[in-house]
Structures are given as structure tokens and as C-alpha cells.
Design an enzyme around this catalytic site. Sequence first.
Site, PDB file in Angstrom:
ATOM      1  N   ASP A   6       0.858  -1.190   0.000  1.00  0.00           N
ATOM      2  CA  ASP A   6       0.000   0.000   0.000  1.00  0.00           C
ATOM      3  C   ASP A   6       0.889   1.234   0.000  1.00  0.00           C
ATOM      4  OD1 ASP A   6      -2.057   1.838   0.257  1.00  0.00           O
ATOM      5  OD2 ASP A   6      -2.197   1.582   2.440  1.00  0.00           O
ATOM      6  N   GLY A   8       1.187   4.911   0.259  1.00  0.00           N
ATOM      7  CA  GLY A   8       0.449   6.087   0.682  1.00  0.00           C
ATOM      8  C   GLY A   8       1.295   7.337   0.539  1.00  0.00           C
ATOM      9  N   ASN A   9       0.712   8.482   0.839  1.00  0.00           N
ATOM     10  CA  ASN A   9       1.440   9.744   0.692  1.00  0.00           C
ATOM     11  C   ASN A   9       2.549   9.897   1.722  1.00  0.00           C
ATOM     12  OD1 ASN A   9       0.091  11.308  -1.509  1.00  0.00           O
ATOM     13  ND2 ASN A   9      -1.707  10.906  -0.253  1.00  0.00           N
ATOM     14  N   THR A  10       2.437   9.222   2.860  1.00  0.00           N
ATOM     15  CA  THR A  10       3.455   9.315   3.906  1.00  0.00           C
ATOM     16  C   THR A  10       4.367   8.096   3.916  1.00  0.00           C
ATOM     17  OG1 THR A  10       1.956  10.632   5.286  1.00  0.00           O
ATOM     18  CG2 THR A  10       3.848   9.613   6.376  1.00  0.00           C
ATOM     19  N   VAL A  13       3.503   0.788   2.924  1.00  0.00           N
ATOM     20  CA  VAL A  13       3.276  -0.315   3.853  1.00  0.00           C
ATOM     21  C   VAL A  13       3.356  -1.626   3.078  1.00  0.00           C
ATOM     22  CG1 VAL A  13       1.661  -1.393   5.456  1.00  0.00           C
ATOM     23  CG2 VAL A  13       1.796   1.107   5.317  1.00  0.00           C
ATOM     24  N   ASP A 110      -6.658   3.291  -2.369  1.00  0.00           N
ATOM     25  CA  ASP A 110      -6.700   2.892  -0.953  1.00  0.00           C
ATOM     26  C   ASP A 110      -8.136   2.913  -0.420  1.00  0.00           C
ATOM     27  OD1 ASP A 110      -6.763   5.676  -1.237  1.00  0.00           O
ATOM     28  OD2 ASP A 110      -5.709   6.055   0.644  1.00  0.00           O
ATOM     29  N   ASP A 130     -10.741   6.136   8.116  1.00  0.00           N
ATOM     30  CA  ASP A 130      -9.317   5.847   7.907  1.00  0.00           C
ATOM     31  C   ASP A 130      -8.477   7.022   8.402  1.00  0.00           C
ATOM     32  OD1 ASP A 130      -6.754   5.218   7.038  1.00  0.00           O
ATOM     33  OD2 ASP A 130      -7.425   4.419   5.120  1.00  0.00           O
ATOM     34  N   THR A 133      -2.868   9.968   6.132  1.00  0.00           N
ATOM     35  CA  THR A 133      -2.407  11.323   5.810  1.00  0.00           C
ATOM     36  C   THR A 133      -3.613  12.243   5.672  1.00  0.00           C
ATOM     37  OG1 THR A 133      -0.525  10.373   4.628  1.00  0.00           O
ATOM     38  CG2 THR A 133      -1.018  12.686   4.225  1.00  0.00           C
ATOM     39  N   THR A 185       1.760  25.511  25.956  1.00  0.00           N
ATOM     40  CA  THR A 185       1.638  25.459  24.495  1.00  0.00           C
ATOM     41  C   THR A 185       1.363  24.047  23.997  1.00  0.00           C
ATOM     42  OG1 THR A 185       3.138  27.334  24.244  1.00  0.00           O
ATOM     43  CG2 THR A 185       2.808  25.947  22.307  1.00  0.00           C
TER      44      THR A 185
END
Length: 255
Positions: A6, A8-10, A13, A110, A130, A133, A185
Site C-alpha cells: 500500500d 500512501g502519501n506518507t 506499507v 486505498d 481511515d 495522511t 503550548t
Amino acid sequence: MRIGIDIGNTDIVIGVYDGESWIHHWRTPSQRNRPEAAFNEIVKNLFLENAFEIESVESIALSSVVPDLTQIIQNVFESLVGLSVVVIHPENIEKLALGDVINPYQIGSDLVCNAVGAFDRFGQNTIVVDFGTALTFTSINDQGNMMGVAIAPGVRTAMKSLSANTAKLPEIPLEIPNSVVGTDTISAMQSGIMQGYVGLVRHMVNETKKHHAHPPKVIATGGLSFVFEPLHDVFDEIDVHLTLNGLLVAAEKLR
């Protein structure tokens, strides 16, 4: 053994399924500027470090939302394993008979795999949440057709955007604070984003349910699905392997 990939944009997998469970589950960053030889070395090392026998692989399936990496990763696995890779793409998405609502040239593969995996799991109308990203909500009806999708920025995406565009705000751990009133913060950012996303998901699931003929199953997936403990009562199930499961089911249908 069956391999599911898979992209993905990040992360990319990679999973290895033995017929009963995912016995290996690896991640590597989806670096678009990384050459094919580098990916080849990464995958080869993963196989070696885990004493993985390439000869045991029966099939390979691939889903990708990063066109620049699709052919590269396909080449890597075909050269290392010696098998053709089944790639989920617009032309064969049409063959999966997911209904007329979805344009196969615009929908991410996906999301298609999520829909196929969810219907294979439950056999009824379902909402897939899901945490990737992007944060996506995919609706499937009782016939296994995709009704539609809602997309919002993913939690990490929102957090990085806030940190990158605000000089004094640091990157922070993705943890849910005890109070919505931050006292510094970090806790203020955790409250605004993490607690805020709890409300966002609850609202979206409740509103999406109104578009279903009868109460749907709700399944969560993605790496951060376990982080949002306050949402666990919203989900009937959490399955981090849902996309890979759906990928294997889709690949079998296409074969």
C-alpha cells in the site's frame, strides 16, 4: 504467502499474509526522489533481516496513491520475487463493480481497498474511518457499492501544518490530554487538535449514518486509529490491516 503493498502519501506499507494473519508488516517513507535501486536495497534487506523465503510468495498486489512511485515499486518486487504484480488502477477498479457513484479516475485505490475489505468483513452497509495522511469516511451500501466519501486533513497533517506555519508552535506528541483547557503550548495544541478531532469524527460518523438505509457497521483503520481511545465506542471494530485485506480481496477478484 501473499504480499500486499500500500503506497500512501506518507509511507509505503508492505505486508506478508500467510493465509491466516499478517506475519510481517513493514513501513518505509514514500520518498518520491528516492531512486529505484535504493528501494530495491530496502526491500531486499527487509527480506534478509526477517529470514523471509521469497520462494514462498504466491502472489503480489499493489495499491498506490503516489503515481511517481507506482512503477518503481512494481519493478522492485517483480525483479526480487519474479512474479507479476497486480496493480489496482482505474481500468480494473471498474471491474470491481463498486457502483456508479465513484469515478475510478478520481477515487484513491486505498479507499477502494477499504471499501472492498469492509464489505468482505461485514457483508453489509459500513462506514470506514481511515486515520491516514488524510482522514477519510467511506460509505458502502448493502450491495458492496461505494456510496461516497468525505475527506478531511489527517491528524498529523493538521499538526504539521500548524507547527510549520506558526513560528512559536513546536511539533508535539500525538497524545490526547486529560483536559480540553491547555495550560501550556503543548497541551493547548494537543487539546485543540486531538480533542477537536474526537468531535470531528463523532459528528461525521453521526451525520454519515443518516445517509444509510439502516444502522451501518463502523470500522476504523490507519496507524492512529488506536490513539483515539475516546472514540472506541464509535467503532464496531478497529483493523489496522483493513486496506491490505481489501487489497488482497480486490486482487483475487481481478484474477
